[in-house]
Design a protein around this motif. Structure first.
Motif, PDB file in Angstrom:
ATOM      1  N   LEU A   5       0.818  -1.210   0.000  1.00 49.57           N
ATOM      2  CA  LEU A   5       0.000   0.000   0.000  1.00 49.57           C
ATOM      3  C   LEU A   5       0.856   1.266   0.000  1.00 49.57           C
ATOM      4  O   LEU A   5       0.534   2.248  -0.665  1.00 49.57           O
ATOM      5  N   GLU A   6       1.965   1.233   0.736  1.00 51.45           N
ATOM      6  CA  GLU A   6       2.894   2.375   0.735  1.00 51.45           C
ATOM      7  C   GLU A   6       3.452   2.615  -0.660  1.00 51.45           C
ATOM      8  O   GLU A   6       3.662   3.766  -1.059  1.00 51.45           O
ATOM      9  N   ASP A  31      -2.112   6.372   2.463  1.00 52.90           N
ATOM     10  CA  ASP A  31      -1.688   6.909   3.764  1.00 52.90           C
ATOM     11  C   ASP A  31      -1.964   5.922   4.899  1.00 52.90           C
ATOM     12  O   ASP A  31      -2.704   4.952   4.746  1.00 52.90           O
ATOM     13  N   GLN A  32      -1.355   6.211   6.051  1.00 54.48           N
ATOM     14  CA  GLN A  32      -1.413   5.319   7.220  1.00 54.48           C
ATOM     15  C   GLN A  32      -2.844   5.034   7.666  1.00 54.48           C
ATOM     16  O   GLN A  32      -3.194   3.892   7.957  1.00 54.48           O
ATOM     17  N   ALA A  33      -3.689   6.045   7.710  1.00 55.46           N
ATOM     18  CA  ALA A  33      -5.070   5.855   8.170  1.00 55.46           C
ATOM     19  C   ALA A  33      -5.832   4.899   7.255  1.00 55.46           C
ATOM     20  O   ALA A  33      -6.556   4.014   7.728  1.00 55.46           O
ATOM     21  N   ILE A  44      -7.913  -0.663   5.748  1.00 53.72           N
ATOM     22  CA  ILE A  44      -7.827  -1.818   4.857  1.00 53.72           C
ATOM     23  C   ILE A  44      -7.445  -3.068   5.645  1.00 53.72           C
ATOM     24  O   ILE A  44      -8.054  -4.136   5.477  1.00 53.72           O
ATOM     25  N   LEU A  45      -6.465  -2.944   6.532  1.00 53.64           N
ATOM     26  CA  LEU A  45      -6.061  -4.097   7.347  1.00 53.64           C
ATOM     27  C   LEU A  45      -7.189  -4.549   8.276  1.00 53.64           C
ATOM     28  O   LEU A  45      -7.381  -5.749   8.476  1.00 53.64           O
TER      29      LEU A  45
END
Length: 68
Positions: A44-45, A50-52, A57-58
């Motif tokens: 994803l990175e 972005d982190q949020a 997604i996780l």
């Protein structure tokens, strides 16, 4: 021949958390085995998520796996 069904717990070198699922291959060096969550985060990175959104997604992935 009887198979041994021992679950091996591994420690992810990226996040430091234990895991027992099939590992992912890190995109950083194409050699290091990391936990599936870190593998997903690296993917994803690589497309600038972005982190949020990664966390969302996780969370969806984890909910879906529990339902199987």
């Amino acid at each position: 021949m009887k198979e041994n069904n021992i679950t091996r717990i591994k420690i992810c070198p990226r996040c430091g958390k234990p895991y027992h699922d099939v590992p992912a291959l890190s995109r950083m060096d194409n050699e290091t085995l990391i936990c599936p969550d870190c593998g997903t985060r690296e993917a994803l990175e690589s497309i600038d998520v972005d982190q949020a959104e990664q966390d969302e997604i996780l969370a969806i992935i984890h909910r879906t796996r529990r339902g199987l």
